[in-house]
Motif scaffolding. Structure first.
Motif, PDB file in Angstrom:
ATOM      1  N   ARG A 127       0.833  -1.220   0.000  1.00 34.27           N
ATOM      2  CA  ARG A 127       0.000   0.000   0.000  1.00 34.27           C
ATOM      3  C   ARG A 127       0.859   1.259   0.000  1.00 34.27           C
ATOM      4  O   ARG A 127       0.470   2.280  -0.560  1.00 34.27           O
ATOM      5  CB  ARG A 127      -0.952   0.003   1.188  1.00 34.27           C
ATOM      6  CG  ARG A 127      -2.096  -0.982   1.051  1.00 34.27           C
ATOM      7  CD  ARG A 127      -3.172  -0.755   2.109  1.00 34.27           C
ATOM      8  NE  ARG A 127      -4.138  -1.813   2.130  1.00 34.27           N
ATOM      9  CZ  ARG A 127      -5.160  -1.955   1.278  1.00 34.27           C
ATOM     10  NH1 ARG A 127      -5.310  -1.083   0.321  1.00 34.27           N
ATOM     11  NH2 ARG A 127      -6.000  -2.955   1.383  1.00 34.27           N
ATOM     12  N   LYS A 172      -1.855   4.540  -5.907  1.00 29.24           N
ATOM     13  CA  LYS A 172      -3.204   4.345  -5.341  1.00 29.24           C
ATOM     14  C   LYS A 172      -4.197   3.790  -6.360  1.00 29.24           C
ATOM     15  O   LYS A 172      -5.039   2.981  -6.025  1.00 29.24           O
ATOM     16  CB  LYS A 172      -3.730   5.653  -4.744  1.00 29.24           C
ATOM     17  CG  LYS A 172      -3.060   6.018  -3.459  1.00 29.24           C
ATOM     18  CD  LYS A 172      -3.714   7.216  -2.816  1.00 29.24           C
ATOM     19  CE  LYS A 172      -2.944   7.528  -1.541  1.00 29.24           C
ATOM     20  NZ  LYS A 172      -3.673   8.318  -0.618  1.00 29.24           N
ATOM     21  N   ARG A 173      -4.096   4.218  -7.585  1.00 31.91           N
ATOM     22  CA  ARG A 173      -5.010   3.738  -8.617  1.00 31.91           C
ATOM     23  C   ARG A 173      -4.943   2.217  -8.747  1.00 31.91           C
ATOM     24  O   ARG A 173      -5.951   1.549  -8.926  1.00 31.91           O
ATOM     25  CB  ARG A 173      -4.659   4.415  -9.954  1.00 31.91           C
ATOM     26  CG  ARG A 173      -5.272   3.780 -11.181  1.00 31.91           C
ATOM     27  CD  ARG A 173      -6.700   4.254 -11.422  1.00 31.91           C
ATOM     28  NE  ARG A 173      -7.160   3.789 -12.734  1.00 31.91           N
ATOM     29  CZ  ARG A 173      -7.835   2.655 -12.935  1.00 31.91           C
ATOM     30  NH1 ARG A 173      -8.125   1.871 -11.934  1.00 31.91           N
ATOM     31  NH2 ARG A 173      -8.235   2.313 -14.142  1.00 31.91           N
ATOM     32  N   MET A 209      -4.220   0.145  -6.385  1.00 33.08           N
ATOM     33  CA  MET A 209      -4.610  -0.512  -5.135  1.00 33.08           C
ATOM     34  C   MET A 209      -6.107  -0.382  -4.837  1.00 33.08           C
ATOM     35  O   MET A 209      -6.566  -0.854  -3.803  1.00 33.08           O
ATOM     36  CB  MET A 209      -3.806   0.061  -3.967  1.00 33.08           C
ATOM     37  CG  MET A 209      -2.307  -0.196  -4.059  1.00 33.08           C
ATOM     38  SD  MET A 209      -1.858  -1.947  -4.086  1.00 33.08           S
ATOM     39  CE  MET A 209      -2.155  -2.399  -2.388  1.00 33.08           C
ATOM     40  N   GLN A 210      -6.885   0.216  -5.743  1.00 29.60           N
ATOM     41  CA  GLN A 210      -8.307   0.447  -5.469  1.00 29.60           C
ATOM     42  C   GLN A 210      -9.111  -0.836  -5.334  1.00 29.60           C
ATOM     43  O   GLN A 210     -10.057  -0.894  -4.561  1.00 29.60           O
ATOM     44  CB  GLN A 210      -8.914   1.333  -6.554  1.00 29.60           C
ATOM     45  CG  GLN A 210      -8.464   2.766  -6.442  1.00 29.60           C
ATOM     46  CD  GLN A 210      -9.061   3.644  -7.516  1.00 29.60           C
ATOM     47  OE1 GLN A 210      -9.741   3.176  -8.424  1.00 29.60           O
ATOM     48  NE2 GLN A 210      -8.812   4.937  -7.420  1.00 29.60           N
ATOM     49  N   SER A 211      -8.773  -1.861  -6.057  1.00 30.41           N
ATOM     50  CA  SER A 211      -9.544  -3.110  -5.988  1.00 30.41           C
ATOM     51  C   SER A 211      -8.693  -4.228  -5.381  1.00 30.41           C
ATOM     52  O   SER A 211      -8.813  -5.382  -5.751  1.00 30.41           O
ATOM     53  CB  SER A 211     -10.028  -3.509  -7.380  1.00 30.41           C
ATOM     54  OG  SER A 211      -8.902  -3.717  -8.225  1.00 30.41           O
ATOM     55  N   SER A 267      -7.220  -6.688  -2.289  1.00 34.55           N
ATOM     56  CA  SER A 267      -7.543  -7.310  -0.999  1.00 34.55           C
ATOM     57  C   SER A 267      -6.445  -8.317  -0.675  1.00 34.55           C
ATOM     58  O   SER A 267      -5.732  -8.793  -1.561  1.00 34.55           O
ATOM     59  CB  SER A 267      -8.909  -7.996  -1.036  1.00 34.55           C
ATOM     60  OG  SER A 267      -8.901  -9.069  -1.949  1.00 34.55           O
ATOM     61  N   TRP A 315      -5.811  -8.382  -6.857  1.00 34.89           N
ATOM     62  CA  TRP A 315      -6.184  -7.123  -7.497  1.00 34.89           C
ATOM     63  C   TRP A 315      -7.264  -7.475  -8.508  1.00 34.89           C
ATOM     64  O   TRP A 315      -6.987  -8.115  -9.525  1.00 34.89           O
ATOM     65  CB  TRP A 315      -4.994  -6.492  -8.231  1.00 34.89           C
ATOM     66  CG  TRP A 315      -3.954  -5.929  -7.329  1.00 34.89           C
ATOM     67  CD1 TRP A 315      -3.838  -4.630  -6.921  1.00 34.89           C
ATOM     68  CD2 TRP A 315      -2.844  -6.625  -6.749  1.00 34.89           C
ATOM     69  NE1 TRP A 315      -2.733  -4.491  -6.117  1.00 34.89           N
ATOM     70  CE2 TRP A 315      -2.102  -5.693  -5.995  1.00 34.89           C
ATOM     71  CE3 TRP A 315      -2.402  -7.947  -6.781  1.00 34.89           C
ATOM     72  CZ2 TRP A 315      -0.964  -6.043  -5.294  1.00 34.89           C
ATOM     73  CZ3 TRP A 315      -1.273  -8.296  -6.081  1.00 34.89           C
ATOM     74  CH2 TRP A 315      -0.565  -7.342  -5.347  1.00 34.89           C
ATOM     75  N   ARG A 344      -9.107  -5.474 -10.375  1.00 34.10           N
ATOM     76  CA  ARG A 344      -9.068  -4.633 -11.582  1.00 34.10           C
ATOM     77  C   ARG A 344      -7.712  -3.935 -11.634  1.00 34.10           C
ATOM     78  O   ARG A 344      -7.623  -2.731 -11.498  1.00 34.10           O
ATOM     79  CB  ARG A 344     -10.207  -3.625 -11.585  1.00 34.10           C
ATOM     80  CG  ARG A 344     -11.588  -4.315 -11.641  1.00 34.10           C
ATOM     81  CD  ARG A 344     -12.704  -3.400 -12.085  1.00 34.10           C
ATOM     82  NE  ARG A 344     -12.499  -2.707 -13.329  1.00 34.10           N
ATOM     83  CZ  ARG A 344     -12.711  -3.225 -14.552  1.00 34.10           C
ATOM     84  NH1 ARG A 344     -13.103  -4.458 -14.689  1.00 34.10           N
ATOM     85  NH2 ARG A 344     -12.523  -2.495 -15.626  1.00 34.10           N
ATOM     86  N   THR A 363      -7.270  -3.696 -18.002  1.00 35.56           N
ATOM     87  CA  THR A 363      -7.230  -4.253 -16.652  1.00 35.56           C
ATOM     88  C   THR A 363      -7.132  -5.775 -16.661  1.00 35.56           C
ATOM     89  O   THR A 363      -7.479  -6.432 -17.634  1.00 35.56           O
ATOM     90  CB  THR A 363      -8.489  -3.846 -15.843  1.00 35.56           C
ATOM     91  OG1 THR A 363      -9.642  -4.276 -16.542  1.00 35.56           O
ATOM     92  CG2 THR A 363      -8.547  -2.349 -15.599  1.00 35.56           C
TER      93      THR A 363
END
Length: 169
Positions: free
Chosen positions: A15, A20-21, A23-25, A27, A60, A62, A112
């Motif tokens: 992280r 950041k873009r 890391m949006q999806s 887990s 990830w 996306r 993606t």
């Protein structure tokens, strides 16, 4: 004391380094969790009950591979695995000789992909005495803890018959 698992450490590292873009999806989770009996007194009243063996699964859903080079992810994972945060010494205790990550990439469209990385992990399950602890063990109360290891940075060694500074005869 708050325990930070290897998965937590790796997730925080990613992280902090990945745009950041990308890391949006994202887990991360533990899968294939097993405990391997490996009881051992660790000194300083610490007891290792077992070694926890699991797979860290990083997903990830996306991943924008056109904006973020996937090789960055590979390089970051390799850097983290080589760091002190990734205690790989326990692998021999759990019968693993190799802890190479598995990468699975599935293209969604021209921008993606679903990226899944599975990384084998091994951590010690350590407890220490604590009167307010939740774990009854051998007639005392304990709590979970991270292993505390003290390393001697210097030592004085005296041989029998040698002159000892400050000693009187």
């Amino acid at each position: 004391m708050s325990h930070v698992s290897q998965l937590d450490s790796l997730t925080a590292f990613l992280r902090g380094c990945v745009p950041k873009r990308a890391m949006q999806s994202f887990s991360s989770e533990m899968t294939s969790l097993k405990t391997i009996p490996a009881g051992k007194s660790m000194g300083m009243e610490q007891e290792r009950l077992s070694i926890i063996r699991y797979d860290a699964e990083l997903i990830w859903e996306r991943f924008p591979f056109r904006e973020c080079d996937p090789r960055l992810m590979m390089a970051l994972l390799e850097v983290w695995l080589a760091s002190d945060s990734a205690d790989r010494e326990l692998f021999s205790h759990v019968g693993l000789s190799s802890a190479d990550p598995d990468w699975d990439i599935e293209l969604i469209d021209e921008e993606t992909a679903i990226v899944t990385v599975t990384v084998p992990m091994a951590e010690e399950l350590i407890i220490v005495p604590d009167d307010a602890g939740d774990i009854p063990y051998q007639g005392k109360q304990y709590r979970l803890a991270d292993a505390e290891i003290w390393t001697a940075l210097s030592a004085l060694i005296y041989a029998p018959g040698a002159d000892v500074p400050g000693a009187t005869q």
